[in-house]
Design a protein around this motif. Structure first.
Motif, PDB file in Angstrom:
ATOM      1  N   CYS A   1       0.823  -1.212   0.000  1.00 31.11           N
ATOM      2  CA  CYS A   1       0.000   0.000   0.000  1.00 31.11           C
ATOM      3  C   CYS A   1       0.859   1.265   0.000  1.00 31.11           C
ATOM      4  CB  CYS A   1      -0.917   0.008   1.212  1.00 31.11           C
ATOM      5  SG  CYS A   1      -1.970  -1.451   1.291  1.00 31.11           S
TER       6      CYS A   1
ATOM      7  N   GLU B   1      -0.972  -4.333   6.507  1.00 28.71           N
ATOM      8  CA  GLU B   1      -2.131  -5.132   6.900  1.00 28.71           C
ATOM      9  C   GLU B   1      -2.097  -6.548   6.343  1.00 28.71           C
ATOM     10  OE1 GLU B   1      -3.974  -3.818   9.127  1.00 28.71           O
ATOM     11  OE2 GLU B   1      -5.261  -5.591   9.258  1.00 28.71           O
ATOM     12  N   SER B   2      -1.477  -6.699   5.181  1.00 26.12           N
ATOM     13  CA  SER B   2      -1.561  -7.998   4.510  1.00 26.12           C
ATOM     14  C   SER B   2      -0.639  -9.044   5.108  1.00 26.12           C
ATOM     15  CB  SER B   2      -1.208  -7.839   3.027  1.00 26.12           C
ATOM     16  OG  SER B   2      -2.161  -7.058   2.390  1.00 26.12           O
TER      17      SER B   2
ATOM     18  N   CYS C   1      -1.945   2.597   5.275  1.00 29.99           N
ATOM     19  CA  CYS C   1      -2.404   1.222   5.481  1.00 29.99           C
ATOM     20  C   CYS C   1      -2.849   1.107   6.942  1.00 29.99           C
ATOM     21  CB  CYS C   1      -1.287   0.248   5.151  1.00 29.99           C
ATOM     22  SG  CYS C   1      -1.829  -1.464   5.115  1.00 29.99           S
ATOM     23  N   ASP C   2      -4.013   0.576   7.110  1.00 30.04           N
ATOM     24  CA  ASP C   2      -4.807   0.564   8.343  1.00 30.04           C
ATOM     25  C   ASP C   2      -4.178   1.146   9.621  1.00 30.04           C
ATOM     26  OD1 ASP C   2      -6.238  -0.830   6.459  1.00 30.04           O
ATOM     27  OD2 ASP C   2      -6.915  -2.360   7.820  1.00 30.04           O
TER      28      ASP C   2
ATOM     29  N   THR D   1      -3.797   2.301  -0.863  1.00 34.94           N
ATOM     30  CA  THR D   1      -4.497   1.514   0.144  1.00 34.94           C
ATOM     31  C   THR D   1      -5.769   0.899  -0.453  1.00 34.94           C
ATOM     32  OG1 THR D   1      -5.514   3.588   0.848  1.00 34.94           O
ATOM     33  CG2 THR D   1      -3.622   2.826   2.116  1.00 34.94           C
ATOM     34  N   CYS D   2      -6.367  -0.018   0.286  1.00 35.70           N
ATOM     35  CA  CYS D   2      -7.600  -0.669  -0.165  1.00 35.70           C
ATOM     36  C   CYS D   2      -8.617   0.390  -0.601  1.00 35.70           C
ATOM     37  CB  CYS D   2      -8.181  -1.518   0.959  1.00 35.70           C
ATOM     38  SG  CYS D   2      -7.145  -2.932   1.368  1.00 35.70           S
TER      39      CYS D   2
ATOM     40  N   ALA E   1      -8.466   1.559   6.075  1.00 38.08           N
ATOM     41  CA  ALA E   1      -7.516   2.581   5.625  1.00 38.08           C
ATOM     42  C   ALA E   1      -8.250   3.857   5.229  1.00 38.08           C
ATOM     43  CB  ALA E   1      -6.692   2.049   4.462  1.00 38.08           C
TER      44      ALA E   1
HETATM   45 FE1  FES Z   1      -3.110  -1.839   3.222  1.00 35.70          FE
HETATM   46 FE2  FES Z   1      -5.765  -2.655   3.003  1.00 35.70          FE
HETATM   47  S1  FES Z   1      -3.935  -3.862   3.047  1.00 35.70           S
HETATM   48  S2  FES Z   1      -4.927  -0.684   3.286  1.00 35.70           S
END
Ligand code: FES
Length: 580
Positions: free
Chosen positions: A60, A92-93, A128-129, A200-201, A207
Motif C-alpha cells: 500500500c 495489513e496484509s 495502510c490501516d 491503500t484498499c 484505511a
Molecule cells: Fe493496506 Fe488494506 S492492506 S490498506
C-alpha cells in the motif's frame, strides 16, 4: 506562544541541538556536516522530520519513497530542512498474527523518534490501516506541529469486465469458490486484478476510514484523504504538505490546537456518514484519549443513531469505490453536505477553520455522495450493543448486515480458537442451521493476541451449499473494514480475561435486539454465576518480549486498546529531553 505570532530562528526546537556554542552542539553540527550539509542548510531553519512508513513488504505504501522526495521539495521551497526517518511499516496484509499487535509499537516509536531528535515539525506518511492511528497517536503525544500525508486509495480493481473492491470481493468470490462456482482460471484472474496500483484498499475499509477521520479532524490538507495514490494530484499534495509544515512550525500550529473535542466529534460524524469500518471505533477512541478528549462508545452510538450514511461506497454502500468517491468530489464534498452538523470553527493544519476549508466544495455525482434527503442508510454506520454478553459494549455495522438479523434469537455454536472454528466450518456434515449464532472467543486484545480481524467468521460450508450467505456471528475480535455481514464484534470485556463470553456454551440461546441495542445469552443468573465460579483462567499468551509487554498493558476495546501507561491522565505528556 500566542496564536498569529511567528517564531524566530532562536525559538526553534532544533536550535537546542544546533545553536549553542558548546561541545554537544559542536558534535551535532559536525555530524550534519559529515552527511554533506553546510551549516546554512540546517541552522536557523525548521527541521522537518518525514516519518516514512515505506517498506518492501507494504504494498500500500509502494510509492512512499518517491512521495518523500516530493515532500522534501516542498520543505526546501518553503525554507525548511527535510530529514527522512524510516518508521515501522505496519502493513495489513503480511503482518502476523495481526497488525493490531503493532499499532502501539508504531505509536511509541513515533513519539520517541520525535521527542529524541532535533525536529521542529513532522510530516507523517501512512495510510495502510494501523499506520494512521499509530502515527497520529504518537505525534499527538509528542506535540510538535504535524501534518498527515495519506497514502491514498489504489485504483479500482478489474477482472473480465467486472469491477472488484479490495477485501469485499475477495470474501465474496472466496465463498463462491468454496461453493464450487469459480474455476481456477477465474480465481487467478481475480487475484491479479483486485489490486492494480500502489495505494491503500479502495473500498471504504479501515484505511480509507482512518484517513477520512484524520482529514475530518483537520490533520491533513483538505480532502487529501480521497486523492488516489496513482494520481498526479497525490504528488502535488505531497509537496504541499512539505511547504505547509514549514509555516506551521513558524506559527507554532501544534496538534493540541487542532484535535479538540469538536474536531473529534466532527471526525466521528464524518466516519458515520462515510459508512466507516468498525475498526474506527477502537482507533478513534485511542486517538481522542491521546488528545485529552474522553470520547466513548456511547458518544459513537448517539452519533450513529442520528447521522445518515451518505457515501455510496462499498462495503456499506452498494455501488462505488474510492476512485468514484474522489471523482464525485471526495471528502470535502461529503463534509460540505454534512456542514450543518459539524463544528466548522475547528482549526486545521491550513491555519484556517474547517468551515473556510469547505468553501467552494461541490458534489459532482449525487449517486456517489448522496444528499441528506436520499441517504444510503438512514442511520450511521455503527451501533453499540450492551447486555449480559457484553457489559462493556460490542459493535455492529447495521448497514452491512441483512435486516432480517436485526432482531434474532438462536442457539450458540461456540468455538474457543480460530483453528477449531476453521476445521468445523469446512466440515460439510457440521450440524448447523441458518438460525444458529456462530461464536468465536479468545480473539480479543489479549486472547487473539492483538484482536485479529477474524470477526467475519466464515459461513459454514454446509450452509453455503444451501445458498446462505449471512448469519449472526459474535466475537471479541475485530473485522476488516472491507468485511460485511451480521457480525457482532469487539465484545468487551473479552473472553480471555474472563468476560461473560467465556461462560457461553454451545446450545445456549443468544438474543440480539439491534433496535434496543441489546445482546444477551438467555441463561439464568444463577447458572452464569456457577459457570463463572468453575472457570479456569487460561495460561498467559506470552512469557517475554513485545507480546508480554503488550498483554501486560493493553486496554480493552471500549478504551481503544492503547497501553494504560501511554494514555495515563490523557493528553500530551511527552515533554522535552532535559539532558543535553
Ligand atoms: Fe493496506 Fe488494506 S492492506 S490498506
Amino acid at each position: 506562544m500566542a496564536a498569529n505570532t511567528r517564531k524566530s530562528p532562536k525559538d526553534l526546537r532544533s536550535a537546542r541541538w544546533f545553536g549553542p556554542d558548546d561541545l554537544r552542539s559542536f558534535g551535532h553540527r559536525s555530524r550534519m556536516m559529515q552527511l554533506g550539509y553546510a551549516e546554512e542548510d540546517f541552522r536557523d531553519r525548521p527541521v522537518i522530520g518525514i516519518l516514512n512508513t515505506w517498506s518492501e513488504l507494504n504494498s500500500c505504501h509502494g510509492h512512499f519513497r518517491e512521495r518523500a522526495q516530493d515532500v522534501k521539495r516542498g520543505v526546501l521551497q518553503a525554507g525548511g530542512f527535510p530529514v527522512e526517518l524510516p518508521s515501522l511499516s505496519v502493513d495489513e496484509s503480511f503482518t502476523k498474527p495481526t497488525s493490531m499487535l503493532y499499532r502501539n509499537m508504531l505509536a511509541m516509536e513515533t513519539e520517541e523518534m520525535i521527542r529524541s531528535h532535533p525536529l521542529d515539525g513532522v510530516v507523517l506518511m501512512g495510510g495502510c490501516d494501523k499506520t494512521t492511528p499509530g502515527l497520529v497517536m504518537g505525534a499527538l503525544t509528542a506535540g510538535v506541529p504535524m501534518i498527515y500525508l495519506p497514502a491514498g486509495p489504489m485504483l479500482r480493481g478489474h477482472y473480465a469486465g467486472r469491477i472488484l473492491g479490495s477485501g469485499s470481493d475477495a470474501w465474496k468470490y472466496w465463498d463462491e469458490r468454496r461453493a464450487g462456482n469459480i474455476s481456477d482460471d477465474e480465481w487467478l484472474g481475480i487475484q491479479g486484478g483486485i489490486a492494480r496500483s500502489v495505494g491503500t484498499c479502495m473500498t471504504m475499509g479501515t484505511a480509507s476510514t482512518m484517513t477520512a477521520i484524520t482529514d475530518a479532524m483537520g490533520l491533513t490538507l483538505p480532502g487529501a484523504s480521497s486523492i488516489p495514490a496513482a494520481d498526479a494530484g497525490h504528488q502535488r499534495m505531497s509537496a504541499e504538505c512539505g511547504r505547509r509544515i514549514v509555516d506551521m512550525v513558524w506559527t507554532d500550529l501544534t496538534p493540541d490546537r487542532i484535535v479538540t473535542a469538536g474536531a473529534v466529534r466532527n471526525a466521528a460524524i464524518i466516519a458515520m456518514a462515510t459508512g466507516c469500518s468498525t475498526n474506527a471505533v477502537v482507533h478513534l477512541i485511542a486517538m481522542a484519549r491521546r488528545a485529552g478528549v474522553d470520547f466513548t462508545l456511547d458518544d459513537l452510538d448517539e452519533l450513529g443513531r442520528t447521522t445518515p450514511l451518505i457515501a455510496n461506497v462499498r462495503p456499506s454502500g452498494k455501488d462505488y469505490l474510492m476512485e468514484d468517491f474522489f471523482y464525485a468530489g471526495g471528502l470535502r464534498a461529503l463534509m460540505k453536505q454534512m456542514e450543518a452538523r459539524l463544528d466548522t470553527s475547528c482549526l486545521t493544519v491550513t491555519g484556517k477553520t474547517m468551515g473556510e476549508n469547505l468553501e467552494g466544495a461541490v458534489v459532482y455525482n449525487d449517486d456517489v455522495i448522496r444528499p441528506l434527503s436520499n441517504p444510503v442508510y438512514h442511520e450511521g454506520s455503527l451501533a453499540l450493543l450492551r447486555g449480559n454478553l457484553c457489559p462493556d459494549g460490542a459493535v455492529i455495522k447495521p448497514a452491512a448486515c441483512d435486516p432480517k438479523f436485526h432482531v434474532h434469537e438462536g442457539p450458540a455454536l461456540v468455538f474457543d480458537s480460530y483453528p477449531e472454528m476453521k476445521k468445523a466450518i469446512d466440515d460439510e456434515n457440521l450440524e448447523v442451521t441458518p438460525d444458529h449464532v456462530l461464536v468465536l472467543r479468545n480473539a480479543g486484545p489479549q486472547g487473539g493476541p492483538g484482536m485479529p480481524e477474524w470477526g467475519m467468521l466464515p459461513i459454514p460450508k454446509a450452509l453455503i451449499k444451501q445458498g446462505h450467505r449471512d448469519m449472526l456471528r459474535i466475537s471479541d475480535a475485530r473485522m476488516s473494514g472491507t468485511s460485511y455481514g451480521a457480525c457482532v464484534l469487539h465484545v468487551a470485556p473479552e473472553a480471555y480475561i474472563g468476560g461473560p463470553l467465556a461462560l457461553l456454551r454451545t446450545g445456549d440461546i443468544v438474543r440480539m435486539d439491534l433496535p434496543a441495542r441489546r445482546l444477551d445469552m438467555l441463561v439464568d443468573e444463577a447458572e452464569i454465576a456457577r459457570r463463572r465460579e468453575a472457570r479456569v483462567p487460561p495460561e498467559p499468551r506470552f512469557a517475554r518480549g513485545w507480546g508480554w509487554m503488550f498483554s501486560q498493558h493493553v486496554t480493552q476495546a471500549d478504551k481503544g486498546c492503547d497501553f494504560d501507561y501511554l494514555e495515563r491522565g490523557f493528553g500530551p505528556a511527552a515533554g522535552e529531553p532535559d539532558i543535553f
